[in-house]
Design an enzyme around this catalytic site. Sequence first.
Site, PDB file in Angstrom:
ATOM      1  N   GLU A   1      12.172  -1.974  11.987  1.00 51.67           N
ATOM      2  CA  GLU A   1      11.752  -0.954  11.027  1.00 51.67           C
ATOM      3  C   GLU A   1      10.610  -0.137  11.640  1.00 51.67           C
ATOM      4  O   GLU A   1       9.642  -0.710  12.156  1.00 51.67           O
ATOM      5  CB  GLU A   1      11.276  -1.664   9.759  1.00 51.67           C
ATOM      6  CG  GLU A   1      11.029  -0.743   8.615  1.00 51.67           C
ATOM      7  CD  GLU A   1      10.718  -1.505   7.327  1.00 51.67           C
ATOM      8  OE1 GLU A   1      10.160  -2.616   7.395  1.00 51.67           O
ATOM      9  OE2 GLU A   1      11.029  -0.966   6.258  1.00 51.67           O
TER      10      GLU A   1
ATOM     11  N   LYS B   1      -1.930  -8.700  -7.328  1.00 56.26           N
ATOM     12  CA  LYS B   1      -2.836  -8.540  -6.192  1.00 56.26           C
ATOM     13  C   LYS B   1      -2.361  -7.341  -5.395  1.00 56.26           C
ATOM     14  O   LYS B   1      -1.405  -7.422  -4.628  1.00 56.26           O
ATOM     15  CB  LYS B   1      -2.852  -9.777  -5.287  1.00 56.26           C
ATOM     16  CG  LYS B   1      -3.990  -9.702  -4.275  1.00 56.26           C
ATOM     17  CD  LYS B   1      -3.740 -10.499  -3.014  1.00 56.26           C
ATOM     18  CE  LYS B   1      -2.964  -9.753  -1.969  1.00 56.26           C
ATOM     19  NZ  LYS B   1      -3.540  -8.513  -1.470  1.00 56.26           N
ATOM     20  N   PRO B   2      -3.009  -6.171  -5.585  1.00 54.23           N
ATOM     21  CA  PRO B   2      -2.594  -4.998  -4.809  1.00 54.23           C
ATOM     22  C   PRO B   2      -3.085  -5.110  -3.375  1.00 54.23           C
ATOM     23  O   PRO B   2      -3.947  -5.934  -3.062  1.00 54.23           O
ATOM     24  CB  PRO B   2      -3.283  -3.838  -5.538  1.00 54.23           C
ATOM     25  CG  PRO B   2      -4.475  -4.449  -6.205  1.00 54.23           C
ATOM     26  CD  PRO B   2      -4.146  -5.894  -6.473  1.00 54.23           C
TER      27      PRO B   2
ATOM     28  N   GLY C   1       6.814  -6.186   0.494  1.00 59.44           N
ATOM     29  CA  GLY C   1       6.060  -6.067   1.742  1.00 59.44           C
ATOM     30  C   GLY C   1       6.935  -6.443   2.921  1.00 59.44           C
ATOM     31  O   GLY C   1       8.171  -6.384   2.831  1.00 59.44           O
ATOM     32  N   SER C   2       6.293  -6.853   4.003  1.00 63.22           N
ATOM     33  CA  SER C   2       7.059  -7.099   5.227  1.00 63.22           C
ATOM     34  C   SER C   2       7.846  -8.409   5.141  1.00 63.22           C
ATOM     35  O   SER C   2       7.478  -9.336   4.405  1.00 63.22           O
ATOM     36  CB  SER C   2       6.106  -7.168   6.424  1.00 63.22           C
ATOM     37  OG  SER C   2       5.347  -8.354   6.348  1.00 63.22           O
TER      38      SER C   2
ATOM     39  N   TRP D   1       0.809  -1.216   0.000  1.00 62.38           N
ATOM     40  CA  TRP D   1       0.000   0.000   0.000  1.00 62.38           C
ATOM     41  C   TRP D   1       0.845   1.271   0.000  1.00 62.38           C
ATOM     42  O   TRP D   1       0.328   2.352  -0.257  1.00 62.38           O
ATOM     43  CB  TRP D   1      -0.957   0.024   1.217  1.00 62.38           C
ATOM     44  CG  TRP D   1      -0.243  -0.243   2.529  1.00 62.38           C
ATOM     45  CD1 TRP D   1      -0.198  -1.435   3.189  1.00 62.38           C
ATOM     46  CD2 TRP D   1       0.540   0.679   3.298  1.00 62.38           C
ATOM     47  NE1 TRP D   1       0.571  -1.322   4.317  1.00 62.38           N
ATOM     48  CE2 TRP D   1       1.036  -0.022   4.416  1.00 62.38           C
ATOM     49  CE3 TRP D   1       0.876   2.028   3.168  1.00 62.38           C
ATOM     50  CZ2 TRP D   1       1.844   0.575   5.387  1.00 62.38           C
ATOM     51  CZ3 TRP D   1       1.685   2.621   4.133  1.00 62.38           C
ATOM     52  CH2 TRP D   1       2.151   1.903   5.217  1.00 62.38           C
TER      53      TRP D   1
ATOM     54  N   CYS E   1      10.479   1.365   2.534  1.00 62.51           N
ATOM     55  CA  CYS E   1      11.444   0.361   3.018  1.00 62.51           C
ATOM     56  C   CYS E   1      12.848   0.927   3.083  1.00 62.51           C
ATOM     57  O   CYS E   1      13.702   0.364   3.757  1.00 62.51           O
ATOM     58  CB  CYS E   1      11.484  -0.832   2.083  1.00 62.51           C
ATOM     59  SG  CYS E   1       9.910  -1.536   1.788  1.00 62.51           S
TER      60      CYS E   1
ATOM     61  N   GLU F   1      11.101  -8.211  -1.997  1.00 61.17           N
ATOM     62  CA  GLU F   1      11.595  -6.886  -1.612  1.00 61.17           C
ATOM     63  C   GLU F   1      10.955  -6.613  -0.259  1.00 61.17           C
ATOM     64  O   GLU F   1       9.793  -6.236  -0.172  1.00 61.17           O
ATOM     65  CB  GLU F   1      11.182  -5.878  -2.694  1.00 61.17           C
ATOM     66  CG  GLU F   1      12.081  -4.677  -2.736  1.00 61.17           C
ATOM     67  CD  GLU F   1      11.501  -3.543  -1.934  1.00 61.17           C
ATOM     68  OE1 GLU F   1      11.816  -3.487  -0.717  1.00 61.17           O
ATOM     69  OE2 GLU F   1      10.731  -2.755  -2.486  1.00 61.17           O
ATOM     70  N   LEU F   2      11.721  -6.886   0.800  1.00 55.35           N
ATOM     71  CA  LEU F   2      11.145  -6.941   2.149  1.00 55.35           C
ATOM     72  C   LEU F   2      11.582  -5.738   2.998  1.00 55.35           C
ATOM     73  O   LEU F   2      12.078  -4.754   2.481  1.00 55.35           O
ATOM     74  CB  LEU F   2      11.531  -8.280   2.794  1.00 55.35           C
ATOM     75  CG  LEU F   2      11.199  -9.523   1.933  1.00 55.35           C
ATOM     76  CD1 LEU F   2      11.673 -10.803   2.590  1.00 55.35           C
ATOM     77  CD2 LEU F   2       9.717  -9.601   1.606  1.00 55.35           C
TER      78      LEU F   2
HETATM   79  C1  SIN Z   1       9.480   0.634  -0.983  1.00 53.48           C
HETATM   80  O1  SIN Z   1       9.349   1.262   0.036  1.00 53.48           O
HETATM   81  O2  SIN Z   1       9.164  -0.567  -1.055  1.00 53.48           O
HETATM   82  C2  SIN Z   1      10.030   1.234  -2.264  1.00 53.48           C
HETATM   83  C3  SIN Z   1      10.704   2.517  -2.080  1.00 53.48           C
HETATM   84  C4  SIN Z   1      11.324   3.045  -3.345  1.00 53.48           C
HETATM   85  O3  SIN Z   1      11.131   2.506  -4.441  1.00 53.48           O
HETATM   86  O4  SIN Z   1      12.038   4.031  -3.245  1.00 53.48           O
END
Ligand code: SIN
Length: 485
Positions: A388, A181-182, A235-236, A157, A291, A257-258
Amino acid sequence: MLPLNDPLLLKGQLFINGEWVDGDSEESISVQNPATGIEICRVASATKKDTAFSIKCAQQALQTWRQTTAKHRADLLKNWYQLIVENIDDLACILNAEQGKPLAEAKAEILYGASYIEWFAEEAKRMYGDIIPSNKAGQRLLTLKQPIGVVAAITPWNFPNAMITRKVAPALAAGCSIIVKPAEATPLSALALAELAQRAGIPKGVFSVVVGVDSKEIGRELTDNPLVKKLSFTGSTKVGKILIKQCADTVKKVSMELGGNAPFIVFEDADIDQAVQGAIASKFRNAGQTCVCANRFLVHTSVYQEFTTKFVEATRQLEVGNGIDPKVSVGPLINAAAVQDVHGKVIGALEKGAKVLLGGSPSKLGENFYPPTILADVTPDMEIFQEEIFGPVAPIIAFDTEQQALELANCTEAGLASYVYTQNYSRIWRFSENLENGIVGINEGVISTEVAPFGGTKQSGNGREGSKYGMDDYTEIKYLCMGGI
Ligand code: SIN
């Protein structure tokens, strides 16, 4: 109703096999504006059955799509890119409404998201194989890169537009079909992208969007179904681990991509004003909900006072509020639970001896808002240092030596981004090489771009998005051995 130039971009249905359909579920999703709590619209809810159907259609569509020329796929991606840029105001309005980030930041995300489509339209034409010098007479050895097949993407999100294009564009460029799937909180940007993809001429079944009240059920189908050959997730770390386990039975390729826990290190020889500017950009982007946001500020004792004073002053200038107001630079968090989680970490740190330099108490603006907060005297045993934060809180900790800074920076299971501020070139190389992160910003707080590889080490995941490496995750290498020559 949102003030859109093209109201057809606001969708309340699922996009499966090139058609706008209601899900099989009796329920629907209420999508709310986090700044006001007002419902924007309701979206149909997909079930396991809808998801299985979209996978079956993606498999059928794949047979033709994978045979198209790279140039054809590139042309369709370019059409899609163009339509996104033309509709930036509407897409940013939808994004601001469902996610809360300020309008200017929402527009920046639309362009950032579109940049991945443009980039992979170009990369589609460069999916080269190799000719390998043979070690035997009479043989020729070569490799082909081929699309991996049907891809599933589960997206977060916090970037409801860019995290979709970053996965869909390389998949389509490589000749894969994809089901997205958003996140349930922010499906509208994904659906608007699907509408524009359809207008761009992307064939039916090649790109579908399913979303539902029961995310687990949909996720289960996407990970269990043997027709799906690859899962890409942002996501997480907690959910990523579950998805990796679920993908194991069908041995899917996964890109994860966590979560991150980015250290932001300010050495004694840093340009402090530059560091403060980078700190603001990195910490408060999307109200701290990325992230790669700086999560822990490690500052040399000799510049601690100067850095914190200037950082507090600069942060004080940030206006918090509803991101529709052009003066606002920090919007709401995604929901009240996120605010409680962030505040819980602040309270935990204060109980262990941290001091508030700015903010630190819930906002009067409403239950979804949290003020930019700076904490001093943080120590490594605090949860706020170890986990985080995903909110606008900057914990600061002092260090004395480079070795100590390195140990503090690396003492976490996360390994996504890091930031280093120093003017010493030997240290830049030495320190960057020793950091256990996939991304290092050197005297720079803004590191995300379509032309560079985005991804983490350790428990921040695997795979790289964007750049010349970004299509590798969507391809298989086939080796051809030709004999009798
Ligand atoms: C993310 O927070 O997953 C992506 C951040 C970004 O692409 O800079």
